[in-house]
Design an enzyme around this catalytic site. Structure first.
Site: not given
Ligand code: OXD
Ligand code: MN
Length: 596
Positions: A68, A210, A219, A239, A261-263, A286
């Site tokens: 993103r 992407y 998003k 989110h 993100s990524a947690c 998500d």
């Molecule tokens: C993010 C996703 O970046 O879900 O949060 O892709």
């Molecule tokens: Mn996300």
């Protein structure tokens, strides 16, 4: 034409006149159409079939187009103050003029696909409809997995239903006879635009193919534009993952969780509990849209129908259910391709093959010094394929939420779990959550905490201060006893040696169990300055590497650290100016008083 919706037809005509595609194709959403789209991408050399995974294909993006583009994401509200201090703003008239220049003729030599899509089960009172116009077959393929698309959506839309206008172009017109690139896009990041026009409920995306930049239901719509709709209509677009937890007595609880993100949202949503007889099932990984039911409780739907998960680190030990979900009918982007036609990435849990083709299409060997997969490589997989998908995941009424987890990555200070004292205190905790900045972010701020209220920082469609006030307003719409309880969690505490103290993954079920006991009225807790915390013996750590001393550290209220935290919260709050809700100022003062 498959619709009599005059406004939709007029908009499609208007965009076609501007972008000048060779033809316009209306997607019906059928399987046959999906297979045709796959064939187009395979024949053009954009996609590689994966011999080892039936119905699976690999795409490789341009190296400039891998995530993103937050710097290039704009909230073009009419007034700058409505976008707030956490968003990039450009005047909508100016932005439209700039982007109209970009869009003019941008689809020459290509097909413009019209994708009617529903966020949420088609026809659910909580669902909303969008229409994405795109020149990317990759987007069509991914949108069919991530959302419900096609003629059934047009049927619900009728002749005059409301929809969010989502325009997307990769920004690479083709001259007659010009061969297409394997990943067309605008390589110069500063020429990409991910723009939102909140008052018009419209999204214009240009230059990137992407993920969240291009799959506009996710998003852009489900969080940023839907956030504005939710504010105006009195609901929540968040989110958050949604999971269902069932105890051995057969009692089920639905829990949402907001994490940046990524947690590990996808891992948590599909977790395998460590206790016999307990079961976790997935509703979403998500995004959650929550509305009040007639009974005064908040009901959530997952507006998506697929998972767009980060591949690296996903393995049979970190997330076996995700691994099973992606065995078939999935799209992989920017992962390694093994010589026998399978995928491979760092952390997949199998030894690196002696040779593969990396995410950029080059030969790769384990000693070459480069990762095989991009760190943000993704899988796109149908949610229905998840072995632990909850049977009610598509219930149009949604599922009643009993608890909301919130949390970021914090090495220190934030305990393993804290229960909020009230809805307002919970919103306060949501407003102060954040993660330590790592070297991957802004280098001169490494170690400082970036506040990321409710994990929404990159996904806000309006002023963060107004958003926090909206959360407080939601709390006034029902009895406190009917609202979900809010739990501040932190799986990422480190000890003096820099090692994670809490094992995470499946062991997080130990914390979830305590939360259900709290909701049932049996879980033990002590009231502290920062909230209700489990007593030392109330989270079962048998069979883990966690010692009693570790647990005491994980559940300690570090007064000094919290007083320092308060100073940093005050600085973050200053940013919201006069939009900072007075209730949160009061909560902060009360916290300070309790600590002193
Ligand atoms: C993010 C996703 O970046 O879900 O949060 O892709
Ligand atoms: Mn996300």
């Amino acid at each position: 034409m498959k619709t009599n919706h005059a406004k939709l037809i007029a908009w499609v005509d208007e965009v076609a006149a501007m972008c000048q595609p060779d033809s316009v194709y209306w997607c019906d959403g059928s399987k046959a159409e999906y297979e045709d789209m796959i064939k187009i991408t395979v024949d053009a050399g954009l996609a590689t079939p994966l011999k080892k995974r039936p119905g699976c294909y690999l795409f490789r993006s341009h190296p400039s187009d891998v995530a993103r583009a937050e710097k290039r994401t704009f909230i073009a509200s009419k007034r700058k103050e409505d976008a707030g201090p956490t968003n990039n703003w450009i005047d909508p008239v100016e932005l439209k003029a700039t982007m109209t220049e970009c869009y003019t003729g941008c689809m020459k030599g290509r097909v413009m696909y019209v994708i009617p899509f529903s966020m949420g089960p088609i026809g659910s009172p909580i669902s909303k409809i969008g229409v994405e116009l795109t020149d990317s077959p990759y987007v069509v393929i991914n949108m069919r997995i991530m959302t419900r698309i096609g003629k059934d959506v047009l049927k619900v839309l009728g002749d005059d239903g409301e929809f969010v206008k989502c325009l997307h172009s990769v920004g690479k017109p083709l001259a007659p006879g010009e061969k297409d690139l394997s990943w067309p896009c605008v390589p110069d990041v500063d020429k990409k635009f991910i723009s939102h026009f909140p008052e018009e409920r419209m999204i214009w995306s240009y230059g990137s193919g992407y993920g969240g930049n291009a799959l506009l239901g996710k998003k852009c719509f489900a969080l940023r534009i839907a956030g504005v709709q939710a504010r105006d209509e009195g609901w929540l677009a968040e989110h958050m993952l949604i999971l269902k937890l069932t105890n051995p007595e057969g009692k089920s609880y639905y829990v949402c969780g907001a994490f940046p993100s990524a947690c590990g949202k996808t891992n948590l949503a599909m977790l395998e509990p460590v206790f016999p007889g307990w079961k976790v099932q997935t509703v979403g990984d998500d995004i959650a849209w929550m509305k009040f039911g007639a009974d005064g409780r908040l009901y959530a739907i997952n507006p998506e129908s697929g998972f767009f998960g980060v591949a690296p680190g996903t393995s049979m030990s970190s997330n076996p259910n995700a691994m099973k979900t992606i065995a078939t009918n999935s799209i992989f982007t920017n992962v390694g391709l093994t010589d026998d036609g399978d995928v491979w990435w760092e952390g997949i849990g199998t030894p690196a093959p002696a040779h593969l083709i990396d995410w950029q299409g080059n030969d790769w060997t384990p000693d070459c010094g480069r990762p095989a997969a991009h760190a943000n490589a993704r899988f796109t997989a149908p949610a229905a394929q998840c072995p632990v998908i909850a049977p009610e995941w598509e219930d149009p009424a949604g599922v009643p939420i009993s608890a909301i987890l919130i949390g970021g990555r914090r090495k220190t200070s934030i305990p393993l779990v804290t229960e909020s004292l009230s809805w307002e205190h919970g919103v306060f905790l949501g407003s102060i959550m954040g993660s330590e900045i790592t070297t991957a972010d802004i280098t001169d701020k490494v170690g400082q905490v970036r506040r990321d209220p409710f994990a929404q920082l990159p996904f806000m469609g309006y002023h963060m201060g107004d958003y926090l006030q909206h959360w407080l307003n939601i709390g006034k719409k029902s009895d406190e006893s009917k609202l979900p309880r809010i739990y501040f969690v932190n799986w990422f505490r480190k000890n003096a040696e820099g090692k994670f103290i809490w094992p995470g993954f499946g062991d997080n079920s130990r914390v979830l169990k305590w939360i259900t006991e709290r909701i049932a009225g049996t879980g033990k807790a002590v009231k502290t300055a920062i909230g209700n915390m489990p007593t030392l013996d109330s989270i079962d750590i048998s069979g883990t590497s966690v010692s009693e001393a570790d647990m005491a550290e994980l559940l300690a209220v570090d007064k000094e650290a919290w007083l320092a935290e308060i100073e940093s919260i005050k600085a973050a709050y200053l940013e919201y100016g006069d939009k900072l809700p007075a209730t949160l100022v009061r909560e902060l003062k009360e916290l300070e008083a309790r600590l002193k």
